[in-house]
Scaffold this motif. Sequence first.
Motif, PDB file in Angstrom:
ATOM      1  N   ALA A  92       0.999  -1.202  -0.108  1.00 55.96           N
ATOM      2  CA  ALA A  92      -0.155   0.261   0.382  1.00 55.96           C
ATOM      3  C   ALA A  92       1.058   1.420  -0.010  1.00 55.96           C
ATOM      4  N   GLY A  93       1.640   1.433   0.530  1.00 50.43           N
ATOM      5  CA  GLY A  93       2.687   2.863   0.731  1.00 50.43           C
ATOM      6  C   GLY A  93       3.872   2.620  -0.364  1.00 50.43           C
ATOM      7  N   PHE A  94       3.461   2.195  -1.279  1.00 48.57           N
ATOM      8  CA  PHE A  94       4.727   2.055  -3.018  1.00 48.57           C
ATOM      9  C   PHE A  94       4.710   3.930  -3.163  1.00 48.57           C
ATOM     10  N   GLY A  95       3.483   4.265  -3.232  1.00 49.09           N
ATOM     11  CA  GLY A  95       3.666   6.142  -3.562  1.00 49.09           C
ATOM     12  C   GLY A  95       4.211   7.031  -3.164  1.00 49.09           C
ATOM     13  N   SER A  96       4.705   6.077  -1.823  1.00 47.96           N
ATOM     14  CA  SER A  96       6.096   7.170  -0.908  1.00 47.96           C
ATOM     15  C   SER A  96       7.503   6.644  -1.413  1.00 47.96           C
TER      16      SER A  96
ATOM     17  N   LEU B 137      12.816  -8.126 -16.642  1.00 51.53           N
ATOM     18  CA  LEU B 137      11.641  -7.744 -17.260  1.00 51.53           C
ATOM     19  C   LEU B 137      11.655  -6.575 -18.056  1.00 51.53           C
ATOM     20  N   GLU B 138      11.646  -6.530 -19.547  1.00 44.33           N
ATOM     21  CA  GLU B 138      11.211  -5.157 -19.340  1.00 44.33           C
ATOM     22  C   GLU B 138      10.634  -5.008 -19.492  1.00 44.33           C
ATOM     23  N   GLU B 139       9.003  -5.822 -19.091  1.00 45.62           N
ATOM     24  CA  GLU B 139       7.563  -5.816 -18.915  1.00 45.62           C
ATOM     25  C   GLU B 139       7.043  -5.378 -17.962  1.00 45.62           C
ATOM     26  N   GLU B 140       8.060  -5.881 -16.900  1.00 47.20           N
ATOM     27  CA  GLU B 140       7.874  -5.548 -15.721  1.00 47.20           C
ATOM     28  C   GLU B 140       8.747  -4.174 -15.215  1.00 47.20           C
ATOM     29  N   LYS B 141       9.816  -3.564 -15.536  1.00 43.66           N
ATOM     30  CA  LYS B 141       9.704  -2.415 -15.315  1.00 43.66           C
ATOM     31  C   LYS B 141       8.842  -1.318 -16.129  1.00 43.66           C
ATOM     32  N   LEU B 142       8.339  -1.534 -17.019  1.00 44.98           N
ATOM     33  CA  LEU B 142       7.342  -0.343 -17.444  1.00 44.98           C
ATOM     34  C   LEU B 142       5.985  -0.760 -16.097  1.00 44.98           C
ATOM     35  N   GLU B 143       5.745  -1.776 -16.095  1.00 48.22           N
ATOM     36  CA  GLU B 143       5.103  -1.855 -14.721  1.00 48.22           C
ATOM     37  C   GLU B 143       4.702  -1.583 -13.646  1.00 48.22           C
ATOM     38  N   LEU B 144       5.988  -1.431 -13.335  1.00 49.74           N
ATOM     39  CA  LEU B 144       6.836  -0.773 -12.035  1.00 49.74           C
ATOM     40  C   LEU B 144       6.773   0.624 -12.029  1.00 49.74           C
ATOM     41  N   SER B 145       7.210   1.231 -12.990  1.00 48.33           N
ATOM     42  CA  SER B 145       6.695   2.604 -13.544  1.00 48.33           C
ATOM     43  C   SER B 145       5.303   3.398 -13.693  1.00 48.33           C
ATOM     44  N   LEU B 146       4.673   2.144 -13.771  1.00 48.11           N
ATOM     45  CA  LEU B 146       3.203   2.289 -14.061  1.00 48.11           C
ATOM     46  C   LEU B 146       2.654   2.951 -12.348  1.00 48.11           C
ATOM     47  N   LYS B 147       2.701   1.539 -11.728  1.00 48.98           N
ATOM     48  CA  LYS B 147       2.406   1.054 -10.788  1.00 48.98           C
ATOM     49  C   LYS B 147       2.500   2.769  -9.999  1.00 48.98           C
ATOM     50  N   TRP B 148       4.177   3.410  -9.498  1.00 48.74           N
ATOM     51  CA  TRP B 148       4.193   4.339  -8.641  1.00 48.74           C
ATOM     52  C   TRP B 148       3.743   5.725  -9.861  1.00 48.74           C
ATOM     53  N   ILE B 149       3.659   5.935 -11.203  1.00 44.59           N
ATOM     54  CA  ILE B 149       3.072   7.138 -11.440  1.00 44.59           C
ATOM     55  C   ILE B 149       1.239   7.492 -10.436  1.00 44.59           C
ATOM     56  N   GLU B 150       0.749   6.085 -11.577  1.00 49.82           N
ATOM     57  CA  GLU B 150      -0.375   6.251 -11.132  1.00 49.82           C
ATOM     58  C   GLU B 150      -0.866   6.443  -9.884  1.00 49.82           C
ATOM     59  N   THR B 151      -0.227   6.910  -8.624  1.00 50.07           N
ATOM     60  CA  THR B 151      -0.120   6.432  -6.946  1.00 50.07           C
ATOM     61  C   THR B 151      -0.322   8.361  -6.377  1.00 50.07           C
TER      62      THR B 151
ATOM     63  N   GLU C  54      -5.250  -1.743 -20.430  1.00 48.00           N
ATOM     64  CA  GLU C  54      -6.459  -1.546 -19.894  1.00 48.00           C
ATOM     65  C   GLU C  54      -6.519  -1.970 -18.553  1.00 48.00           C
ATOM     66  N   THR C  55      -5.582  -2.414 -17.405  1.00 46.79           N
ATOM     67  CA  THR C  55      -5.159  -2.402 -16.238  1.00 46.79           C
ATOM     68  C   THR C  55      -5.457  -0.899 -15.896  1.00 46.79           C
ATOM     69  N   TYR C  56      -4.189   0.243 -15.783  1.00 47.88           N
ATOM     70  CA  TYR C  56      -3.667   1.154 -15.918  1.00 47.88           C
ATOM     71  C   TYR C  56      -4.902   2.042 -16.019  1.00 47.88           C
ATOM     72  N   PRO C  57      -5.485   2.864 -15.578  1.00 44.75           N
ATOM     73  CA  PRO C  57      -6.450   4.122 -15.425  1.00 44.75           C
ATOM     74  C   PRO C  57      -5.797   5.292 -15.921  1.00 44.75           C
ATOM     75  N   VAL C  58      -4.259   5.877 -14.995  1.00 42.23           N
ATOM     76  CA  VAL C  58      -3.417   6.313 -15.285  1.00 42.23           C
ATOM     77  C   VAL C  58      -3.396   6.994 -17.275  1.00 42.23           C
ATOM     78  N   ILE C  59      -2.895   5.374 -17.729  1.00 43.40           N
ATOM     79  CA  ILE C  59      -2.971   5.953 -19.304  1.00 43.40           C
ATOM     80  C   ILE C  59      -4.478   5.732 -19.479  1.00 43.40           C
TER      81      ILE C  59
END
Length: 537
Positions: A166-170, A188-202, A232-237
């Motif tokens: 839950a605290g990843f945004g911090s 993997l490069e795909e994991e890096k992108l998803e990781l970036s999006l998880k942080w950005i959407e916070t 489809e998963t991340y509304p931020v995009i």
Amino acid sequence: MVQVVCQDVEKRAVKMMEELYRMKQDEDHCDFIVQVGNDIYPAHKNMLSAGSDYFRAMLKHDTKESREGRIVFKDVDSDCMKNCIDFIYSSKVEIPDGKNIELLHVAIILQLEDVKHAISDILAESITVDNYFSTRNIADIYGLVDVALRCRMFLQENIMEIANQAGFGSVEKGDVSSSLKAANRKLLEEEKLELSLKWIETCEKKKEYLHEFLELIECDGISPAFLQKLLETYPVIRNDSNLYKLITGHLPESSAELIKRKKLIVIFDDEENSILSLNPITEKITKFHNAKITEEDRFSVISYQRYIYILCDNQSVHRLDIGRKNAKWQRMEDMICDHGGLPRSVLFCGSIFLIGGSEELVTNDVERFDPSVNRWFPLRNSPTAICNASLVSLNDSVYCIGGETRDGFQISSFYRFTPSSSEWIILESMRYPVSGCGAVAIDQKIFVTGGWRGDDTINNVECYDVTSAQWTSLSSMNFEHGRNAAYHIGNWIFVLDTFVVERDVIEKYDLVNKIWCSIKMEEDQSFSSYGSAIVKI
């Protein structure tokens, strides 16, 4: 003059420390009181001054505490204060159960560096994914440089797991960037992108950093299918055209074009022995593919990438390459177990999962099909033998909803199966028993549509919030739907009956305005559905 020299200075020093500790315990010659609440700890000024810079500074001057021979502490743990005073006398400290932070607090006040370092070592060696954020906060609050460094190293090594907390945004932007750089060979490069999006959407303001993150990712290594999943998963995009253009602009031209494919719902029309498609925008049904439906009598349908798979009553599996106009059905490896005439399936992480039975076959068999190697693998059985349950995948789990037991009664049970650990967990039951319902996951919610209750079809809709772990009822559909399938496209949920004759109504739910609308098929567009699936073209 005769000079006497002690032959064992260390032994004598230890003996003196032990004697001074005994004197403290017996309150022998004590001239100072340390008080915490109602607890009083007698001590000696000289020992306190020698062992603590805090007491030395206080007692070497004409302070109130020095004159009165007493100091009163507030907002500290009494047991930890006693242990710190004992440390001054014995060079040993005990950490009360669960009070390492309270002891650290007292040690820092008394400027006991040895105790501080000992607790810092314990914290640094005890970092886990679950306590990462609390440990990092403690390091920041108390200035524990070594612990902060270990936290940073732990973050780089376990960034994907911590991203689910839950605290990843911090997490600081610099730490995310460092983790992406340090993980060049691990992620993997795909994991890096998803990781970036998880942080950005916070946080809305973090969008400006996406360009910087993309420079650290080899976008050529990202598959169009995976990127489509992220969209489809991340509304931020999905809700920001600028972010969408930024991401697709880093992809090879062919991949960027491929993810713009539109979604269709394919329908197996038994009456016409053909595969049709429903365009969710025009709401028209047209012929989709030239291939005829397989000769098998009963089957269920699921799609993955460019293939449609049918899972048949006789345990055979066939797939069709929808990217080829004249493609024919290809026989795949048979299922291991019998799951009935309409096997209940769900797609999860590139594999097809089957749980329980269908129609009148009740079983607790679970298996997984890996299309990349054309093999079925048995998995841990479900806790209850069921049939006609509904399946949906979300996050790292597969959810099993409702169904029927051996006595023929519908149930309201709700299970979560985590393939990585083979763990089954019973969740809060639905409000009503149901079987054959539709189910679809959107963001962190699972929508359940219609189904059978007793001998009656129903139009009820329930929603499970994964975050709050609670069920709520939504507005009912306009029509009753027995065995049905639900699909998410854009801002809509589409509901189609499965294995019915001459159904001329499809319903869709507006996720924004929260209302149901009916799609009335034209007279020449009614169909007898064997099954349906969602595809991208």
